[in-house]
Design a protein around this motif. Structure first.
Motif, mmCIF file in Angstrom:
data_model
loop_
_atom_site.group_PDB
_atom_site.id
_atom_site.type_symbol
_atom_site.label_atom_id
_atom_site.label_comp_id
_atom_site.label_asym_id
_atom_site.label_seq_id
_atom_site.Cartn_x
_atom_site.Cartn_y
_atom_site.Cartn_z
ATOM 1 N N ALA A 156 0.793 -1.226 0.000
ATOM 2 C CA ALA A 156 0.000 0.000 0.000
ATOM 3 C C ALA A 156 0.825 1.276 0.000
ATOM 4 O O ALA A 156 0.430 2.272 -0.620
ATOM 5 C CB ALA A 156 -0.932 -0.004 1.219
ATOM 6 N N ILE A 157 1.964 1.287 0.695
ATOM 7 C CA ILE A 157 2.679 2.546 0.917
ATOM 8 C C ILE A 157 3.225 3.162 -0.371
ATOM 9 O O ILE A 157 3.046 4.369 -0.597
ATOM 10 C CB ILE A 157 3.791 2.354 1.966
ATOM 11 N N PRO A 158 3.909 2.407 -1.253
ATOM 12 C CA PRO A 158 4.370 3.039 -2.500
ATOM 13 C C PRO A 158 3.219 3.611 -3.330
ATOM 14 O O PRO A 158 3.367 4.668 -3.949
ATOM 15 C CB PRO A 158 5.077 1.897 -3.235
ATOM 16 N N LEU A 159 2.071 2.923 -3.337
ATOM 17 C CA LEU A 159 0.900 3.447 -4.042
ATOM 18 C C LEU A 159 0.402 4.713 -3.370
ATOM 19 O O LEU A 159 0.059 5.691 -4.043
ATOM 20 C CB LEU A 159 -0.222 2.404 -4.072
ATOM 21 N N TYR A 160 0.341 4.696 -2.054
ATOM 22 C CA TYR A 160 -0.141 5.855 -1.304
ATOM 23 C C TYR A 160 0.703 7.085 -1.623
ATOM 24 O O TYR A 160 0.171 8.170 -1.902
ATOM 25 C CB TYR A 160 -0.074 5.544 0.194
ATOM 26 N N LEU A 161 2.016 6.937 -1.600
ATOM 27 C CA LEU A 161 2.903 8.071 -1.842
ATOM 28 C C LEU A 161 2.822 8.554 -3.286
ATOM 29 O O LEU A 161 2.794 9.760 -3.546
ATOM 30 C CB LEU A 161 4.339 7.688 -1.491
ATOM 31 N N SER A 162 2.780 7.631 -4.245
ATOM 32 C CA SER A 162 2.721 8.019 -5.656
ATOM 33 C C SER A 162 1.415 8.726 -5.988
ATOM 34 O O SER A 162 1.392 9.653 -6.797
ATOM 35 C CB SER A 162 2.885 6.792 -6.557
ATOM 36 N N GLU A 163 0.326 8.293 -5.356
ATOM 37 C CA GLU A 163 -0.965 8.904 -5.642
ATOM 38 C C GLU A 163 -1.139 10.243 -4.930
ATOM 39 O O GLU A 163 -1.841 11.125 -5.427
ATOM 40 C CB GLU A 163 -2.089 7.939 -5.254
ATOM 41 N N MET A 164 -0.528 10.405 -3.790
ATOM 42 C CA MET A 164 -0.596 11.677 -3.082
ATOM 43 C C MET A 164 0.286 12.737 -3.741
ATOM 44 O O MET A 164 -0.013 13.935 -3.682
ATOM 45 C CB MET A 164 -0.171 11.506 -1.624
ATOM 46 N N ALA A 165 1.376 12.332 -4.366
ATOM 47 C CA ALA A 165 2.375 13.280 -4.849
ATOM 48 C C ALA A 165 1.965 13.941 -6.162
ATOM 49 O O ALA A 165 1.356 13.301 -7.023
ATOM 50 C CB ALA A 165 3.706 12.558 -5.056
ATOM 51 N N PRO A 166 2.292 15.232 -6.358
ATOM 52 C CA PRO A 166 2.154 15.857 -7.677
ATOM 53 C C PRO A 166 3.109 15.203 -8.668
ATOM 54 O O PRO A 166 4.153 14.666 -8.281
ATOM 55 C CB PRO A 166 2.556 17.321 -7.415
ATOM 56 N N ALA A 167 2.771 15.265 -9.956
ATOM 57 C CA ALA A 167 3.575 14.575 -10.967
ATOM 58 C C ALA A 167 5.017 15.064 -10.983
ATOM 59 O O ALA A 167 5.954 14.266 -11.141
ATOM 60 C CB ALA A 167 2.938 14.778 -12.354
ATOM 61 N N LYS A 168 5.231 16.366 -10.794
ATOM 62 C CA LYS A 168 6.579 16.919 -10.925
ATOM 63 C C LYS A 168 7.504 16.547 -9.773
ATOM 64 O O LYS A 168 8.725 16.661 -9.903
ATOM 65 C CB LYS A 168 6.502 18.445 -11.066
ATOM 66 N N THR A 169 6.942 16.127 -8.647
ATOM 67 C CA THR A 169 7.774 15.746 -7.503
ATOM 68 C C THR A 169 7.488 14.319 -7.041
ATOM 69 O O THR A 169 7.855 13.952 -5.927
ATOM 70 C CB THR A 169 7.544 16.716 -6.329
ATOM 71 N N ARG A 170 6.848 13.534 -7.902
ATOM 72 C CA ARG A 170 6.467 12.180 -7.498
ATOM 73 C C ARG A 170 7.683 11.332 -7.148
ATOM 74 O O ARG A 170 7.657 10.529 -6.207
ATOM 75 C CB ARG A 170 5.652 11.499 -8.603
ATOM 76 N N GLY A 171 8.768 11.494 -7.886
ATOM 77 C CA GLY A 171 9.965 10.710 -7.608
ATOM 78 C C GLY A 171 10.507 10.970 -6.219
ATOM 79 O O GLY A 171 10.820 10.039 -5.470
#
Length: 535
Positions: A156-171
């Motif tokens: 769940a956690i990698p999905l949670y972080l990727s979905e919360m993050a804006p595209a430009k700072t997702r990494g």
């Protein structure tokens, strides 16, 4: 739609309309959401530290302690080879790989938060049981419960972080998972080092400390917000919009919200996401994200070096305290490298980090193998100069891994899957990762015993293969909105030949046929002077 194409004029036309600002709301949610990474790293590392301690071995593995003492003043590749001892470590991974499929269902149906809360319970109960263990069976049960925490958390956690993050700072945001994992490994090493003088039972303090961050994770998991993607997928549109506005820091989220709704419509049409993942148009995500990257992340050999560092350094002739201290240095390198990657990965991209670090890792593995072949074995102790050189090379190897395969091994797969198969895809990622983690953990010491320095040449060869895999098959995903990444495969030199479905081919052929009919009709009009009535 997440399954659409360029021609449908969907998400790609809205990407430039995305807006966001940094918000404390997003930062706090991502921090609490990433705490599972800390417990993942802590429980991986702490057990590998205690397995080299005399009081732990005396209580649970006396034959290993006897063999260790026999070789106390000599070097030996096979000093710590014991399959039951190794099972104590690898049972964690086997538990995680089985539970991740249950986590997939919960993550999809009830949201990312639900899986994070279940993970926190697994970590908490497992830590308490580890501290109280009086038998090997109890230890293994505790490890299984900790594996439940890893299975649900890593799903769940990698999905949670990727979905919360804006595209430009997702990494950068997604790498909070790797950063907290490294922090957990670092704290575990400090705990092992600081409790070394507490005899007997110092290892129980190290194992039990994990209960405190587990309680914080549980509290944070209850209080943090669900991701907008998951809320839309569950039909909570008003709540999803409210959360999206809060995490983006603006009311102007119409474009991104419409993309989420389009992706959600596609996701709700899927009744069997695991079967859907096998469809032809998802082949790139399956091959790269679900199978290739998570397997290769473990086959770099880094986790074998990192998590078994105390045992390896003792096998190479270092004392117990020195082994723990030197492993602490390598973990510090991993933490520094992750911070470097967080700040630069969205600027330079994923592919460059993979390729540049891969070359360094190959060179390091060759250096380790050559030095061990020439200087180590048959009771010959390593000189101070050679020992220092090995520590430096291992440090450089971990530094390269820590800014490439370590964080990107979790980041890139979490980016690749469209919403309709995202939870299923992430379960395969965790499952494959845990399978190879368990296999490498279970087989590394026996391989070190039989292959000797050749094990490092084997890892070097595997890094060559995985670098070629990245170079030829992975498109660059930096700053691409997560619901649009599937479009990259439609333009890729190799994958575009595979992802094009029969429906796409018929549509293309139909368009070509329409153009030919139109040209023929125009020719007839000109030939017979028929008035032009074509719009």
């Amino acid at each position: 739609m997440a399954g659409g194409g360029i021609a449908d004029g969907g998400p790609r036309k809205r990407a430039h309309l995305y807006t966001h600002k940094f918000t404390p709301y997003c930062a706090v949610n991502c921090f609490f959401g990433s705490l599972g990474g800390f417990l993942f790293g802590y429980n991986l590392r702490v057990s590998d530290g205690v397995t080299s301690r005399d009081d732990f071995l005396q209580e649970f593995f006396p034959t290993v302690l006897e063999r260790k003492n026999m070789h106390l003043k000599e070097t030996d590749y096979c000093k710590f080879h014991d399959q039951v001892l190794t099972l104590f470590t690898s049972s964690l991974y086997f538990s995680a790989l089985f539970t991740t499929f249950f986590a997939s269902y919960l993550t999809r149906k009830k949201g990312r938060k639900a899986s994070i809360i279940v993970a926190a319970h697994g970590f908490l109960v497992g830590a308490i049981l580890s501290t109280c263990a009086k038998s090997i069976a109890t230890l293994i049960i505790a490890r299984i419960l900790l594996g439940v925490g890893i299975g649900f958390g890593n799903q769940a956690i990698p999905l949670y972080l990727s979905e919360m993050a804006p595209a430009k700072t997702r990494g950068a945001v997604n790498q909070l998972f790797q950063l907290t994992t490294c922090a957990g490994i670092l704290i575990a090493s400090l705990m092992n080092y600081s409790t070394e003088t507490i005899y007997p039972g110092g290892w129980r303090i190290s194992m039990g400390f994990a209960a405190f961050p587990a309680m914080i994770m549980l509290k944070g998991g209850i209080l943090c917000a669900e991701t907008p993607n998951s809320l839309v997928e569950q039909g909570w549109l008003e709540e999803a919009r409210r959360v999206l506005e809060n995490v983006r820091g603006t009311k102007n989220v119409d474009a991104e919200f419409e993309d989420l709704k389009d992706a959600s419509e596609q996701a709700r049409a899927i009744t069997s996401p695991f079967r859907t993942l096998l469809q032809r148009k998802y082949t790139p995500q399956l091959v790269i994200g679900a199978l290739g990257i998570p397997a290769f992340q473990q086959l770099t050999g880094n986790n074998s070096i990192l998590f078994l560092a105390p045992v390896i350094f003792q096998s190479l002739g270092f004392g117990n305290n020195a082994a723990l201290f030197l492993s602490f240095i390598t973990i510090g390198a991993l933490l520094v490298a992750t911070v470097i990657s967080m700040f630069l990965v969205d600027k330079f991209g994923r592919r460059k980090f993979f390729m540049e670090a891969g070359f360094e890792m190959i060179c390091c593995m060759i250096c380790i193998a050559v030095v061990l072949a020439l200087e180590f074995g048959h009771g010959k102790e390593l000189s101070k100069g050679v020992s220092t050189f090995l520590v430096v090379v291992i440090f450089l190897f971990v530094l390269a891994y820590g800014r490439s395969w370590g964080p990107l091994g979790w980041l890139v797969p979490s980016e690749l899957f469209p919403l309709e198969i995202r939870s299923a895809g992430q379960s395969i990622v965790v499952c494959v990762n845990m399978i190879f983690t368990a296999l490498v953990a279970q087989l590394f010491l026996v391989s070190l015993c039989h292959l000797k320095y050749g094990i490092f040449l084997l890892f070097g060869g595997l890094i060559v293969v995985m670098s070629c895999f990245i170079f030829f098959l992975l498109p660059e995903t930096k700053q691409v909105p997560i619901e649009e990444i599937y479009l990259l495969f439609e333009d890729h030199w190799f994958w575009k030949k595979i992802v094009r479905t029969d429906q796409d081919l018929k549509h293309q052929m139909g368009s070509q046929q329409t153009d030919q009919d139109l040209e023929h009709q125009m020719e007839c009009q000109q030939l017979f002077n028929i008035p032009n009535k074509i719009d």
